[in-house]
Design a protein around this motif. Structure first.
Motif, PDB file in Angstrom:
ATOM      1  N   ARG A 134     -32.269  22.047   0.970  1.00 38.01           N
ATOM      2  CA  ARG A 134     -32.623  21.469   2.665  1.00 38.01           C
ATOM      3  C   ARG A 134     -32.409  20.494   3.002  1.00 38.01           C
ATOM      4  NH1 ARG A 134     -27.563  25.625   5.014  1.00 38.01           N
ATOM      5  NH2 ARG A 134     -26.298  25.286   3.432  1.00 38.01           N
ATOM      6  N   ALA A 135     -34.067  20.926   3.605  1.00 38.21           N
ATOM      7  CA  ALA A 135     -35.308  20.656   4.159  1.00 38.21           C
ATOM      8  C   ALA A 135     -35.402  19.444   3.705  1.00 38.21           C
ATOM      9  CB  ALA A 135     -36.020  21.027   3.922  1.00 38.21           C
ATOM     10  N   ALA A 136     -35.274  18.699   3.084  1.00 35.49           N
ATOM     11  CA  ALA A 136     -35.505  17.356   1.953  1.00 35.49           C
ATOM     12  C   ALA A 136     -33.929  17.146   2.366  1.00 35.49           C
ATOM     13  CB  ALA A 136     -35.097  17.424   0.692  1.00 35.49           C
ATOM     14  N   ARG A 137     -33.127  17.104   2.098  1.00 37.54           N
ATOM     15  CA  ARG A 137     -31.566  16.173   2.789  1.00 37.54           C
ATOM     16  C   ARG A 137     -31.795  16.411   3.570  1.00 37.54           C
ATOM     17  NH1 ARG A 137     -27.911  15.963  -1.802  1.00 37.54           N
ATOM     18  NH2 ARG A 137     -27.237  14.487  -0.933  1.00 37.54           N
ATOM     19  N   SER A 138     -32.407  17.219   4.146  1.00 42.24           N
ATOM     20  CA  SER A 138     -32.297  16.806   6.269  1.00 42.24           C
ATOM     21  C   SER A 138     -33.084  15.488   6.259  1.00 42.24           C
ATOM     22  CB  SER A 138     -32.061  18.093   7.195  1.00 42.24           C
ATOM     23  OG  SER A 138     -34.103  17.760   6.782  1.00 42.24           O
ATOM     24  N   LEU A 139     -33.578  15.412   5.841  1.00 41.24           N
ATOM     25  CA  LEU A 139     -34.538  13.941   5.959  1.00 41.24           C
ATOM     26  C   LEU A 139     -33.921  12.529   5.582  1.00 41.24           C
ATOM     27  CD1 LEU A 139     -37.803  15.232   4.779  1.00 41.24           C
ATOM     28  CD2 LEU A 139     -36.881  14.287   7.439  1.00 41.24           C
ATOM     29  N   GLY A 140     -32.680  12.718   5.306  1.00 42.02           N
ATOM     30  CA  GLY A 140     -32.228  11.424   4.592  1.00 42.02           C
ATOM     31  C   GLY A 140     -32.417  11.273   3.118  1.00 42.02           C
ATOM     32  N   MET A 141     -32.676  12.174   2.378  1.00 41.16           N
ATOM     33  CA  MET A 141     -32.797  12.022   0.918  1.00 41.16           C
ATOM     34  C   MET A 141     -31.828  12.195   0.556  1.00 41.16           C
ATOM     35  SD  MET A 141     -36.528  14.033  -0.460  1.00 41.16           S
ATOM     36  CE  MET A 141     -37.816  13.690   0.991  1.00 41.16           C
ATOM     37  N   ASN A 142     -30.924  11.223  -0.864  1.00 38.69           N
ATOM     38  CA  ASN A 142     -29.798  11.769  -1.908  1.00 38.69           C
ATOM     39  C   ASN A 142     -30.273  12.835  -2.925  1.00 38.69           C
ATOM     40  OD1 ASN A 142     -30.992  10.706  -3.515  1.00 38.69           O
ATOM     41  ND2 ASN A 142     -30.656   8.204  -3.306  1.00 38.69           N
ATOM     42  N   GLN A 169     -33.139  12.253  -5.330  1.00 36.04           N
ATOM     43  CA  GLN A 169     -34.248  11.536  -5.090  1.00 36.04           C
ATOM     44  C   GLN A 169     -34.966  13.472  -4.698  1.00 36.04           C
ATOM     45  OE1 GLN A 169     -33.350   9.376  -0.924  1.00 36.04           O
ATOM     46  NE2 GLN A 169     -34.177   7.418  -2.093  1.00 36.04           N
ATOM     47  N   TYR A 225     -38.486  13.771  -5.922  1.00 36.96           N
ATOM     48  CA  TYR A 225     -39.516  14.133  -5.609  1.00 36.96           C
ATOM     49  C   TYR A 225     -40.067  15.496  -4.833  1.00 36.96           C
ATOM     50  CZ  TYR A 225     -39.604   9.093  -5.246  1.00 36.96           C
ATOM     51  OH  TYR A 225     -39.498   7.460  -6.076  1.00 36.96           O
ATOM     52  N   VAL A 226     -38.642  16.200  -4.731  1.00 35.35           N
ATOM     53  CA  VAL A 226     -39.321  17.972  -4.350  1.00 35.35           C
ATOM     54  C   VAL A 226     -39.278  18.960  -5.432  1.00 35.35           C
ATOM     55  CG1 VAL A 226     -39.041  19.282  -2.634  1.00 35.35           C
ATOM     56  CG2 VAL A 226     -38.599  16.973  -1.780  1.00 35.35           C
TER      57      VAL A 226
END
Lengths: 220, 240
Positions: free
Chosen positions: A124-132, A135, A139-140
């Motif tokens: 969720r942290a990754a998605r909250s940065l705008g990653m789709n 991504q 990357y995570v």
């Protein structure tokens, strides 16, 4: 007893080359099936994790079969039944197919666990940065998951390398089969089995060393 | 502006948010307080589109978050979010943590992304930790890293989900200080928090959540000095 015929001849230098060639075949079938099996297993593991209905209903039970039925039975069944359904496969090809699927089944579960280990919070942290979605996966989830599952994957790879000995039952002359041939000829089973063991060790040891180095590097 | 109307959220049978109406203007700092399980954090997840909603609307700068056609990945770039578990990417150094999203999401060049990351790490006071892995940082430093990571996307809003709850007591101060700094710079912030001192001193308004509704919302001064609702009074008397 001058003209007694000897059916046996002792272990010679040439036989070492014979075994080295067989070790190469063990390596060949293992590397190919581990590589392809890992790739397929990665996709299967991702499908299992995502838990789409098809993955749960179809894929799960199929992979369970490959994980649960002894490899030697899978090999014999596949080798004998493949021609019936129109696949004319030799021992090497049959062994390759089964070892690949077997690897894939084992890796799939490892990978599913690896993806789960990353945790919803991190994703969720990754998605909250705008990653789709992709991504986030690339990357995570991938780099974190790979580090988490690497020791288990090495275990699978070493297991498959050793289990490839079972392909000998189909007549593929890999390390174990070559040893059996030599044992019959030389009547020196202990020596030959010891040499074969040394070859297996020589194939496996670099893998464990490499993986240990990776783990040390990652744990920094 | 973030505008929330008649928001309804269920987890299965559980009715978590039961009709939330809320408006947050540009430049405003809103603190959300209330007991655990009152739906505060869920509200933030809904605003960011990380949770589906079952009724009502959330609009961010005129875009409906939960509309089918909404490009959430794009919209989320305008809302930085900081989590209770700081969630730093363990395989990346501090500067790589911050530079990742600008590089892959905003398609900045590597040097641009590094430049942005460096500035934001200086911003949160981690200028001496650029090439350190998160495992070598304290919880407070990791949380500031998470703030820098969110800021690197140049957001219009910052959503803080109990940013200090998982920290050791002696590390809470440095994170609150960073949040206070952001507020002073004029960042629009929604802070779900249990830090009453922060809520009172830094926020413009405070919303008290109780059982999935906003029981009371008012200026920080009014909430803390002159609460109208009995429930608010009771809650404040317990946490103080």
């Amino acid at each position: 007893m001058e003209n007694q015929i000897s059916f046996f001849s002792s272990f010679a230098l040439n036989d070492i080359f014979f075994m080295a060639e067989a070790a190469y075949r063990t390596l060949l079938i293992s590397i190919i099936s581990i590589s392809i099996g890992t790739f397929i297993g990665g996709i299967f593991g991702w499908m299992l994790f995502e838990g789409r209905i098809i993955a749960i209903i179809l894929l799960g039970p199929i992979l369970d079969v490959f994980r649960s039925v002894p490899l030697i039975i899978q090999l014999v069944l596949f080798y004998n039944f493949a021609p019936i359904v129109g696949f004319d496969l030799n021992a090497f090809e049959s062994g390759l197919v089964i070892l690949t699927l077997y690897t894939a089944a084992l890796v799939a579960n490892v990978v599913r666990g690896g993806i789960a280990s990353v945790g919803q919070s991190m994703r969720r942290a990754a998605r909250s940065l705008g990653m789709n979605y992709w991504q986030d996966l690339r990357y995570v989830v991938f780099p974190i998951g790979v580090r988490a599952i690497f020791p288990s994957w090495v275990g699978v790879a070493l297991g498959v390398l050793k289990d490839s000995a079972l392909v000998s039952v189909l007549g593929y002359v890999e390390l174990l089969r070559a040893s059996q041939i030599l044992m019959t000829r030389t009547q020196e089973p202990l020596l030959i089995i010891a040499v074969a063991g040394a070859f297996y060790f020589a194939l496996s040891y670099p893998i464990s060393r490499f993986s240990a180095r990776f783990e040390r590097k990652w744990s920094q | 502006m973030i505008k929330i109307q008649e928001l309804q959220k269920y987890f299965g049978q559980l009715h978590v948010l039961r009709g939330i109406d809320l408006q947050v203007e540009k430049g405003e700092v809103l603190s959300v307080i209330g007991a655990s399980g009152s739906g505060k954090s869920t509200l933030l997840y809904c605003i960011n589109g990380l949770e589906q909603i079952q009724g009502g609307t959330i609009t961010v700068d005129g875009v409906k978050v939960h509309d089918k056609g909404t490009d959430l990945n794009n919209l989320r770039q305008s809302m930085g979010m900081v989590f209770q578990q700081w969630n730093s990417f363990p395989h990346l150094t501090a500067i790589e943590n911050v530079a990742l999203a600008p590089r892959i999401v905003k398609k900045k060049t590597k040097s641009e992304a590094i430049e942005i990351a460096k500035n934001q790490l200086v911003h949160v006071g981690l200028e001496d930790k650029l090439n350190v892995y998160p495992s070598e940082l304290s919880g407070g430093q990791q949380q500031r890293l998470a703030i820098a990571r969110a800021l690197a996307m140049d957001p219009q809003y910052m959503l803080f989900d109990e940013a200090t709850s998982a920290l050791d007591p002696e590390l809470v101060g440095e994170v609150l200080e960073t949040m206070r700094l952001l507020a002073e710079e004029g960042m629009t912030m929604i802070c779900v928090t249990h830090e009453m001192g922060f809520a009172r001193d830094v926020s413009d308004r405070v919303a008290f959540f109780h059982d999935g509704i906003i029981e009371e919302i008012d200026t920080a001064k009014n909430i803390f000095e002159n609460p109208k609702s009995e429930l608010t009074k009771k809650f404040l008397s317990k946490v103080r």
